[in-house]
Design a protein around this motif. Sequence first.
Motif, mmCIF file in Angstrom:
data_model
loop_
_atom_site.group_PDB
_atom_site.id
_atom_site.type_symbol
_atom_site.label_atom_id
_atom_site.label_comp_id
_atom_site.label_asym_id
_atom_site.label_seq_id
_atom_site.Cartn_x
_atom_site.Cartn_y
_atom_site.Cartn_z
ATOM 1 N N PHE A 1 0.838 -1.206 0.000
ATOM 2 C CA PHE A 1 0.000 0.000 0.000
ATOM 3 C C PHE A 1 0.876 1.260 0.000
ATOM 4 O O PHE A 1 0.644 2.185 -0.791
ATOM 5 N N ASP A 2 1.880 1.271 0.862
ATOM 6 C CA ASP A 2 2.776 2.439 0.939
ATOM 7 C C ASP A 2 3.552 2.635 -0.356
ATOM 8 O O ASP A 2 3.885 3.774 -0.716
ATOM 9 N N GLU A 3 3.855 1.545 -1.029
ATOM 10 C CA GLU A 3 4.593 1.625 -2.295
ATOM 11 C C GLU A 3 3.656 1.833 -3.493
ATOM 12 O O GLU A 3 4.089 1.794 -4.638
ATOM 13 N N LYS A 4 2.365 2.042 -3.196
ATOM 14 C CA LYS A 4 1.337 2.283 -4.217
ATOM 15 C C LYS A 4 1.122 1.085 -5.154
ATOM 16 O O LYS A 4 0.654 1.231 -6.278
ATOM 17 N N GLU A 5 1.459 -0.109 -4.668
ATOM 18 C CA GLU A 5 1.149 -1.341 -5.401
ATOM 19 C C GLU A 5 -0.185 -1.858 -4.853
ATOM 20 O O GLU A 5 -0.258 -2.864 -4.133
ATOM 21 N N TYR A 6 -1.253 -1.131 -5.214
ATOM 22 C CA TYR A 6 -2.544 -1.324 -4.550
ATOM 23 C C TYR A 6 -3.198 -2.673 -4.826
ATOM 24 O O TYR A 6 -3.882 -3.214 -3.965
ATOM 25 N N ARG A 7 -3.010 -3.212 -6.007
ATOM 26 C CA ARG A 7 -3.659 -4.506 -6.309
ATOM 27 C C ARG A 7 -3.063 -5.625 -5.457
ATOM 28 O O ARG A 7 -3.790 -6.518 -4.988
ATOM 29 N N LYS A 8 -1.762 -5.602 -5.252
ATOM 30 C CA LYS A 8 -1.138 -6.618 -4.395
ATOM 31 C C LYS A 8 -1.567 -6.406 -2.942
ATOM 32 O O LYS A 8 -1.810 -7.371 -2.209
ATOM 33 N N ALA A 9 -1.641 -5.106 -2.535
ATOM 34 C CA ALA A 9 -2.099 -4.808 -1.177
ATOM 35 C C ALA A 9 -3.533 -5.308 -0.996
ATOM 36 O O ALA A 9 -3.864 -5.941 0.027
ATOM 37 N N GLY B 1 -10.287 5.087 -4.931
ATOM 38 C CA GLY B 1 -10.165 4.495 -6.262
ATOM 39 C C GLY B 1 -8.746 4.108 -6.606
ATOM 40 O O GLY B 1 -8.305 4.269 -7.752
ATOM 41 N N ASP B 2 -8.012 3.575 -5.627
ATOM 42 C CA ASP B 2 -6.599 3.278 -5.850
ATOM 43 C C ASP B 2 -6.356 2.171 -6.863
ATOM 44 O O ASP B 2 -5.275 2.094 -7.456
ATOM 45 N N THR B 3 -7.349 1.322 -7.072
ATOM 46 C CA THR B 3 -7.158 0.245 -8.058
ATOM 47 C C THR B 3 -7.894 0.549 -9.364
ATOM 48 O O THR B 3 -8.074 -0.331 -10.200
ATOM 49 N N GLY B 4 -8.305 1.814 -9.501
ATOM 50 C CA GLY B 4 -8.885 2.223 -10.783
ATOM 51 C C GLY B 4 -10.269 2.815 -10.723
ATOM 52 O O GLY B 4 -10.643 3.611 -11.590
#
Length: 504
Positions: A49-57, A83-86
């Motif tokens: 989440f902190d690295e903005k890899e939202y789908r993995k988070a 809307g972090d994953t789109g």
Amino acid sequence: MKSTEDLRLGKQYLKIRSYDKALEHLTKAVIQGDRAAVSLLYKLGVHFFDEKEYRKAEQAFQLLAGRGHAESCIYLGKISEYGDTGRKDIQAAFGYYAEAYRLGLPRGAYKAGKLMMPDALRSEEVRDIAVNWFMAAAEGNLYQSYAKLGQLYSVGAYDRFAVTSLRDDKKALSYYLQGAMRGDGECMERAGLAFLHGFGTEINVKRAAILFRQAADHGRATACMRLGHLYDLGMGVYRDMKQSVYWYMEAYRRGIERGKAEAAQVYLHAGVSSLRSARSKKGKERAVEYLEEAGSLGCLEAYRVLAETSYVDGDQEKRLYYLRKGAEAGSEECRKDLISYYTMQAMPVMRSVSRLSGQAHRNKEDKELWNIYIAQLKKAEELYKKAAEAGDADSWAVLARMYLYKGPEVGAGKQEFLEAAEKGENSKRIDTRKLRWRFYAGEKPTDGELLHEENPKEAFRCAKELASKRHGSFYPILAEYYQKGYGIKANPEKAEFWRSKFKR
């Protein structure tokens, strides 16, 4: 593979920062019921989440939320809310926050209430529901909820979409005071504003000041700004310049850039007022100290006032010092005044140089006359240099002309001339392109210039640039260059073009 093995591999991959592999094995361990893997997978989800890899988070949090992990629900709510994953999904976010609260996190209730705020300001029915969520959060010791409860009844007057009939300042103040009593800084500040302006109560500036101080002590930078303002005006407190500056600078230290500027203005006004009322040397010195403090905090106006004060006192050296300080800090007025001073000083010196030049060159055996001439020439150079260094293109151009015709006499050569000519390109008085052309054109000097270095290509470039800028005197020169192939391949057609252009 057993869960213990997946847990072991997940830990190893975490250590070597192979996070995708760690996600794979920790996910398997959690699915197989390994409780120790839960906290590790959660930390990994936070990392993604902190690295903005939202789908993995989201993958990690979804698995954990399905197993009753409340903190994961909060993160899933954030991902949906923004809307972090789109795609934003407010309804899904609300569901996650509500689930987090159901699982025992009061923060879930707080976030659910916040999601309802826009609609709660327009509808009494929605507001009542939002109130319930915030009250639930407050009961869970999230005392910032009282600030939101107060806003539900007060912010309507300032929100253009809100229904102002829902406003109830007394109720808002009661919530702010409840939060203030429980140590919430925002509630303290908002209660202070209510007492300052008389929202839901009688105006009580002293109590407002006390609440602002408490809010500042609880970390509210904006409350520091308000205290600075109160001390500056003497509202609810004794007027105190030092206290005003202290609180403005405290706000600046806590991240409010404007705090520094406000502190500077306090010093500026104190300095100007002290100057007007000064009846002694000590009073004037105090005024100067205030103004210098204002300048050190970035108040450009303070340098101009200090320069004017020095001028009135007849201290030219101090005046120039303050003008330079102001110009370095970015004051356009100080820069212009500095340039004006140096150029005004240079003009009579240049007139003296013009008068002495002919005599000195005709009578070089007269050493005394020659030395006087050179001394005046160097003095003019020094003054124009100072004006040029203050950013005056005209002074750079004057220096370029001086170096072209008298450079060796002041110890200046090609490098000094070209630098001055380049920096003086925007001069409105002297066209330094013509000076460069004269420096490069022809085998020998043709106009008495002491600096000369023939360079046909540069001479052609200068002539073409000047002709293209409609300097008619360069039309025949450019025609000649094309005709003879001076600095360019000979081209009779172009030579005729520029020759005919000159005749027209």
